[in-house]
Motif scaffolding. Structure first.
Motif, PDB file in Angstrom:
ATOM      1  N   ALA A   1       0.861  -1.193   0.000  1.00 54.49           N
ATOM      2  CA  ALA A   1       0.000   0.000   0.000  1.00 54.49           C
ATOM      3  C   ALA A   1       0.894   1.237   0.000  1.00 54.49           C
ATOM      4  O   ALA A   1       1.968   1.248   0.607  1.00 54.49           O
ATOM      5  N   VAL A   2       0.440   2.270  -0.694  1.00 59.87           N
ATOM      6  CA  VAL A   2       1.151   3.546  -0.741  1.00 59.87           C
ATOM      7  C   VAL A   2       0.160   4.645  -0.382  1.00 59.87           C
ATOM      8  O   VAL A   2      -0.947   4.704  -0.937  1.00 59.87           O
ATOM      9  N   VAL A   3       0.544   5.492   0.561  1.00 58.17           N
ATOM     10  CA  VAL A   3      -0.305   6.611   0.986  1.00 58.17           C
ATOM     11  C   VAL A   3       0.520   7.891   0.919  1.00 58.17           C
ATOM     12  O   VAL A   3       1.740   7.864   0.766  1.00 58.17           O
ATOM     13  N   ASP A   4      -0.144   9.027   1.046  1.00 58.57           N
ATOM     14  CA  ASP A   4       0.561  10.298   0.887  1.00 58.57           C
ATOM     15  C   ASP A   4       0.868  10.992   2.206  1.00 58.57           C
ATOM     16  O   ASP A   4       1.287  12.154   2.219  1.00 58.57           O
ATOM     17  N   GLY A   5       0.654  10.322   3.340  1.00 60.20           N
ATOM     18  CA  GLY A   5       0.929  10.962   4.624  1.00 60.20           C
ATOM     19  C   GLY A   5       1.170   9.954   5.728  1.00 60.20           C
ATOM     20  O   GLY A   5       0.732   8.797   5.662  1.00 60.20           O
ATOM     21  N   PHE A   6       1.866  10.383   6.767  1.00 62.33           N
ATOM     22  CA  PHE A   6       2.179   9.497   7.884  1.00 62.33           C
ATOM     23  C   PHE A   6       0.940   9.093   8.666  1.00 62.33           C
ATOM     24  O   PHE A   6       0.834   7.974   9.151  1.00 62.33           O
ATOM     25  N   GLY A   7      -0.006  10.039   8.806  1.00 61.95           N
ATOM     26  CA  GLY A   7      -1.225   9.717   9.533  1.00 61.95           C
ATOM     27  C   GLY A   7      -1.977   8.571   8.885  1.00 61.95           C
ATOM     28  O   GLY A   7      -2.448   7.655   9.563  1.00 61.95           O
ATOM     29  N   ALA A   8      -2.085   8.609   7.565  1.00 64.62           N
ATOM     30  CA  ALA A   8      -2.773   7.535   6.846  1.00 64.62           C
ATOM     31  C   ALA A   8      -2.014   6.221   6.976  1.00 64.62           C
ATOM     32  O   ALA A   8      -2.618   5.151   7.156  1.00 64.62           O
ATOM     33  N   ALA A   9      -0.678   6.272   6.903  1.00 65.10           N
ATOM     34  CA  ALA A   9       0.128   5.051   7.022  1.00 65.10           C
ATOM     35  C   ALA A   9      -0.050   4.422   8.395  1.00 65.10           C
ATOM     36  O   ALA A   9      -0.224   3.197   8.531  1.00 65.10           O
ATOM     37  N   LEU A  10      -0.032   5.237   9.435  1.00 67.44           N
ATOM     38  CA  LEU A  10      -0.174   4.714  10.799  1.00 67.44           C
ATOM     39  C   LEU A  10      -1.593   4.214  11.056  1.00 67.44           C
ATOM     40  O   LEU A  10      -1.784   3.241  11.798  1.00 67.44           O
ATOM     41  N   ALA A  11      -2.575   4.870  10.451  1.00 63.51           N
ATOM     42  CA  ALA A  11      -3.954   4.403  10.605  1.00 63.51           C
ATOM     43  C   ALA A  11      -4.113   3.014   9.990  1.00 63.51           C
ATOM     44  O   ALA A  11      -4.764   2.130  10.569  1.00 63.51           O
ATOM     45  N   LEU A  12      -3.512   2.796   8.832  1.00 59.21           N
ATOM     46  CA  LEU A  12      -3.568   1.475   8.207  1.00 59.21           C
ATOM     47  C   LEU A  12      -2.836   0.440   9.046  1.00 59.21           C
ATOM     48  O   LEU A  12      -3.322  -0.674   9.251  1.00 59.21           O
ATOM     49  N   ALA A  13      -1.664   0.814   9.548  1.00 56.17           N
ATOM     50  CA  ALA A  13      -0.889  -0.125  10.355  1.00 56.17           C
ATOM     51  C   ALA A  13      -1.614  -0.468  11.651  1.00 56.17           C
ATOM     52  O   ALA A  13      -1.538  -1.607  12.145  1.00 56.17           O
ATOM     53  N   ASN A  14      -2.322   0.480  12.202  1.00 58.79           N
ATOM     54  CA  ASN A  14      -3.015   0.255  13.467  1.00 58.79           C
ATOM     55  C   ASN A  14      -4.247  -0.624  13.304  1.00 58.79           C
ATOM     56  O   ASN A  14      -4.734  -1.214  14.271  1.00 58.79           O
ATOM     57  N   ALA A  15      -4.749  -0.711  12.080  1.00 56.07           N
ATOM     58  CA  ALA A  15      -5.967  -1.485  11.838  1.00 56.07           C
ATOM     59  C   ALA A  15      -5.715  -2.749  11.021  1.00 56.07           C
ATOM     60  O   ALA A  15      -6.663  -3.399  10.585  1.00 56.07           O
TER      61      ALA A  15
END
Length: 325
Positions: free
Chosen positions: A222-236
């Motif tokens: 997965a590729v996202v454009d921000g750290f918040g989105a990356a961490l949200a994916l990792a957390n879920a």
């Protein structure tokens, strides 16, 4: 039409105050002949005698009386313009500053910055903007007062910088993730499923370059454009996010962070502004507050060894998009 000699305004101001060519010459350190020549030039410029003889003295003409207050105001205003700016009074400053930073900057540094600035200068408003692209166009246009970023291109002469802090990358997973326990090796790290951060949509960046010497490659799914989105994916999910440690401290709360099993990439996050604001006392004060909150030493120097304040920079981020700029 010839441009008028504005120095004559000062001469006219003194003449109209003194009502005497001799006394005006003494104030201006001019000889009587030089003062008489100046009066002649003023008469030609205004088309009026200005001062005429009455007995042993001189009296102003109606035109001179009309000009007296206007000339005095113009000279005083010019003197104010040419003086250094008055001492900054933070209690009376009323300004709005736009700060643009990468994902996580507001969450990590915003609360302390807002509180500190509010205590010192209650009339200052901060407008936080999220960085969505590269380049110094917003700084040049005045749409942004300050910007944070990782400087990656040759410096531009009209954009200055000051280092804020050095950040390194860490791995982040949810508490139930297999990498949350045990030793994280390069093989275990690479075998996991990863989310990569890139504003450009790239699937590789600084982390992959650092991992490559181990002989392993990440599985980026997965590729996202921000750290918040990356961490949200990792957390879920069972994805691994690899993000700058300090920049994302607030965003990572409640998750498990671990050191990378290879030399972690490091980036220098800098503060950038346009040269036209460099001498502005209020802008300089704000820059100092940002540096203080972000923890950079007051006398620090950027990576190229040039002075900390006023370092030319281009305001762009390092390539790959996975840094906090």
């Amino acid at each position: 039409m010839a441009r008028p000699d504005l120095n004559l305004l000062v001469t006219l101001d003194v003449l109209l105050q003194e009502g005497s060519v001799t006394r005006a010459g003494e104030r201006l350190a001019l000889s009587p002949s030089a003062m008489s020549r100046a009066l002649a030039r003023l008469r030609r410029a205004t088309g009026d005698p200005l001062l005429v003889r009455a007995g042993r003295g001189l009296v102003p003409t109606p035109r001179a009386v009309e000009l007296r207050d206007r000339v005095r105001g113009l000279v005083q205003e010019a003197e104010e313009v040419l003086r250094p700016a008055p001492r900054l009074d933070l209690a009376t400053v009323e300004r709005t500053f736009a700060l643009r930073g990468g994902d996580g900057f507001v969450e990590r540094f915003g609360p302390e910055l807002v509180a500190g600035i509010g205590a010192e200068a209650p009339g200052v408003r901060l407008r936080f903007l999220r960085k969505t692209g590269e380049g110094a166009g917003a700084l040049r246009a005045g749409a942004v007062d300050l910007e944070t970023g990782v400087i990656g291109r040759p410096p531009a002469p009209d954009v200055l910088s000051r280092p804020l802090f050095t950040d390194r990358f860490v791995g982040v997973v949810r508490e139930e993730h297999p990498l949350a326990s045990g030793t994280v090796t390069a093989a275990r790290y690479a075998a996991a499923r990863h989310v990569h951060v890139s504003r450009r949509g790239a699937t590789e960046g600084l982390v992959d370059a650092a991992l490559d010497p181990t002989g392993h490659r990440r599985r980026v799914v997965a590729v996202v454009d921000g750290f918040g989105a990356a961490l949200a994916l990792a957390n879920a999910s069972d994805l691994v996010a690899t993000v700058p440690e300090r920049h994302t401290a607030t965003l990572r709360r409640g998750m498990r962070s671990f050191e990378l099993p290879f030399p972690a990439p490091e980036v220098v996050v800098s503060l950038l502004w346009h040269a036209r604001h460099d001498a502005d006392p209020a802008h300089r004060w704000l820059r100092d507050r940002v540096v203080a909150v972000c923890g950079a030493p007051a006398g620090g120097t950027p990576a190229d060894g040039t002075p900390a304040d006023g370092t030319p920079a281009d305001g762009t981020s390092a390539g790959g998009g996975d840094g906090p700029g």
